[in-house]
Design an enzyme around this catalytic site. Structure first.
Site, PDB file in Angstrom:
ATOM      1  N   ASN A 158      -0.336  -4.533  11.597  1.00 41.00           N
ATOM      2  CA  ASN A 158       0.847  -5.389  11.775  1.00 41.00           C
ATOM      3  C   ASN A 158       2.090  -4.620  12.212  1.00 41.00           C
ATOM      4  O   ASN A 158       2.949  -5.170  12.887  1.00 41.00           O
ATOM      5  CB  ASN A 158       1.125  -6.235  10.524  1.00 41.00           C
ATOM      6  CG  ASN A 158       1.364  -5.404   9.299  1.00 41.00           C
ATOM      7  OD1 ASN A 158       0.830  -4.310   9.165  1.00 41.00           O
ATOM      8  ND2 ASN A 158       2.172  -5.904   8.403  1.00 41.00           N
ATOM      9  N   GLU A 256      -0.651   0.284  -0.704  1.00 37.32           N
ATOM     10  CA  GLU A 256       0.366  -0.772  -0.560  1.00 37.32           C
ATOM     11  C   GLU A 256      -0.370  -1.945   0.054  1.00 37.32           C
ATOM     12  O   GLU A 256      -0.902  -1.852   1.159  1.00 37.32           O
ATOM     13  CB  GLU A 256       1.507  -0.271   0.316  1.00 37.32           C
ATOM     14  CG  GLU A 256       2.725  -1.171   0.258  1.00 37.32           C
ATOM     15  CD  GLU A 256       2.814  -2.095   1.446  1.00 37.32           C
ATOM     16  OE1 GLU A 256       2.521  -3.303   1.264  1.00 37.32           O
ATOM     17  OE2 GLU A 256       3.165  -1.632   2.529  1.00 37.32           O
ATOM     18  N   CYS A 289       3.484  -8.013   5.125  1.00 40.99           N
ATOM     19  CA  CYS A 289       3.077  -8.065   3.718  1.00 40.99           C
ATOM     20  C   CYS A 289       4.238  -8.476   2.817  1.00 40.99           C
ATOM     21  O   CYS A 289       4.044  -9.083   1.770  1.00 40.99           O
ATOM     22  CB  CYS A 289       2.487  -6.727   3.280  1.00 40.99           C
ATOM     23  SG  CYS A 289       3.601  -5.350   3.540  1.00 40.99           S
ATOM     24  N   GLU A 463       5.989   4.489  -2.661  1.00 41.03           N
ATOM     25  CA  GLU A 463       6.342   5.416  -1.604  1.00 41.03           C
ATOM     26  C   GLU A 463       7.863   5.366  -1.452  1.00 41.03           C
ATOM     27  O   GLU A 463       8.517   4.487  -1.986  1.00 41.03           O
ATOM     28  CB  GLU A 463       5.656   5.005  -0.286  1.00 41.03           C
ATOM     29  CG  GLU A 463       4.133   5.114  -0.344  1.00 41.03           C
ATOM     30  CD  GLU A 463       3.428   4.589   0.907  1.00 41.03           C
ATOM     31  OE1 GLU A 463       3.301   3.354   1.040  1.00 41.03           O
ATOM     32  OE2 GLU A 463       3.011   5.411   1.736  1.00 41.03           O
TER      33      GLU A 463
END
Ligand code: ADP
Length: 490
Positions: A158, A256, A289, A463
């Protein structure tokens, strides 16, 4: 075998792996087409165990020298890498747009600059990690951030440039060598990054790219026994598979994953700003996301707010992502398109009412209209599962308790957004919503030094800033008894 390249939007791109400072071609290849109009972008090398072994070997050999450079030695090379990315802004943007259908202008103005920043920011940050002393009455704790070794970086389609460098930056700055497995639905800009890194002086074997299908190349990579780290961004289902491989070798893994984030609009909010933010959730055709896909609106302002959102929706032009006025481009792939359309059909069949959209767009094969469902139960599939398309749900609430309960009523915990003009109320709600990031009266602000990641099934670890280094380093404490050396030093 000779290198295979393709001219993509007028830019020559290698379709092969980059291993040990050289292009490596596989006889097996996978076809890559543009989601914009189906244009053939070429057949990309499909790696497997052999290519992964080659890359791991190259990364292991390159590790000692790269690690020994230290953060100061690596910084000028990484800064040059970042400048090289900026110098090729337009080329990278055109290829990313052709490859994954993201907006050309968005790439030029936001994503490519951020891609460069991901490299230079962490190169700078690594400098401050050295020589961290914690004094104790008996000992001196000399805390070191040692590079961990070979890191496998697996990224989704994405936002490949942005999400890959978000891992490449800290992994390389910390002194690791890396193997990147780009997404098979958008593999091209990562190939270009390898060339740019090479031109900037990143030594052979430090950054390797193995192209291929997730279940083949990706699987071979995460099952390599030599890895020190696995960093993954992608779906929760894939993370469960990779996690099993990581568990077999006790390899630390950060992930993630998906989200089903709430966007809460209180009656005391700036409703114009909130309405603009609602339509922003259609960004990248909803293939984000972090998207706030569940709009939760306080009942007392529902009618007024709905009207504002409808008006803001007018800007969300579905079209060719190369056109400057387009806001929503295509979905990435026919398979993904069918998945999104399937969610929409099932939501309708389950009694969901379509406020707008709900159908394909006539722009082209993979274009879907921005869609809003209401009258959906909290347990309905469309309220619980990540669609990863331009499909939102609209629900109302009467009390803050109810808003919090609905916001927390999925298995996910990636992000959330809240609009309220009352600070006490906003912070009370924000502190109780389960999310790695909760935006208040703003959206999508991602500070490179702030922690980023997901709770629950949205991920493991964080992160950003020092959190990235905590992951990519073997943190070691050399605890030396004071006065224990001849001469009384220490
Ligand atoms: P999405 O649903 O967003 O396509 P995936 O989780 O399937 O996300 O893919 C994200 C990345 O994970 C891609 O680079 C893909 O090739 C890779 N991948 C998929 N399956 C596996 C696997 N079994 N092992 C390792 N990597 C995989």
């Amino acid at each position: 075998m000779t290198e295979v390249t393709s001219s993509v939007a007028g830019v020559e791109v290698s379709l092969d792996h980059w291993i040990g400072g050289k292009r490596v071609s596989s006889s097996e290849r996978f076809q890559n087409n543009s989601p914009i109009d189906g244009t053939d972008l070429g057949a990309v090398s499909a790696g497997g165990k052999a290519e992964v072994e080659m890359a791991v070997e190259a990364a292991i050999s390159a590790f000692p020298e790269w690690a020994a450079l230290g953060a100061e030695g690596r910084k000028p090379i990484l800064d040059k890498f970042a400048r090289g990315i900026l110098a090729r802004n337009e080329d990278l943007a055109k290829v990313e747009c052709a490859d994954n259908g993201s907006l050309l202008m968005g790439n030029i103005h936001r994503l490519v600059p951020r891609t460069a920043q991901n490299i230079s920011f962490f190169a700078e940050y690594a400098m401050s990690l050295q020589d961290h002393i914690i004094d104790h009455e008996e000992v001196t704790n000399d805390v070191r951030y040692d590079p961990s070794g070979v890191a496998a970086l697996i990224t989704p389609w994405n936002a490949p440039l942005m999400l890959t460098t978000w891992k490449i930056g800290p992994a390389l700055a910390a002194g690791n060598t890396i193997i990147v497995k780009p997404p098979e639905w958008a593999p091209l800009t990562c190939s270009m990054l390898a060339d740019i890194a090479h031109e900037a002086g990143v030594p052979a074997g430090v950054l390797n790219v193995v192209q291929g299908i997730g279940e083949d190349a990706g699987d071979a990579l995460v099952n390599s026994p030599e890895l020190a780290r696995i960093s993954f961004t992608g779906s929760t289902d894939t993370a469960k598979i990779i996690g099993q491989a990581a568990a077999r070798t006790i390899t630390p893994m950060s992930s993630e994953l998906g989200g089903k984030s709430p966007l809460i609009v209180c009656s005391d909010a700036n409703l114009d700003a909130a309405a603009q933010t609602v339509v922003m959730q259609y960004m990248n055709a909803g293939q984000v996301c972090l998207a706030g896909t569940r709009i939760l609106v306080e009942s007392s302002i529902e009618a007024e707010f709905l009207e504002k959102v409808r008006r803001a929706l007018g800007q969300m032009v579905v079209g060719d992502p190369r056109e400057a006025n387009t806001r929503i481009g295509p979905l990435i792939h026919p398979e993904h398109f069918a998945r999104v359309a399937g969610f929409v059909e099932r939501a309708k069949a389950a009694g969901g009412e379509v406020l707008w959209g709900g159908a394909t767009s006539d722009v082209g094969d993979l274009y879907f209209q921005p869609t809003m469902f209401t009258n959906v139960g909290l347990d309905a599939e469309i309220s619980q599962c990540e669609v990863f398309g331009p499909v939102l749900t609209w629900q109302t609430f009467d009390t803050d308790e109810e808003a919090i309960a609905v916001a927390n009523g999925t298995q996910y915990g990636l992000a959330g957004t809240l609009f309220s003009g009352n600070e006490d109320r906003a912070m009370r709600i924000a502190s109780r919503v389960v999310a790695g990031t909760l935006w208040v009266n703003c959206y999508f602000v991602r500070d490179l030094s702030a922690p980023f990641g997901g709770s629950r099934i949205s991920g493991i670890g964080r992160e950003g800033g020092s959190h990235s280094f905590d992951f990519y380093c073997d943190i070691k404490n050399i605890a030396v008894r004071k006065g224990s050396f001849a001469g009384g030093g220490n």
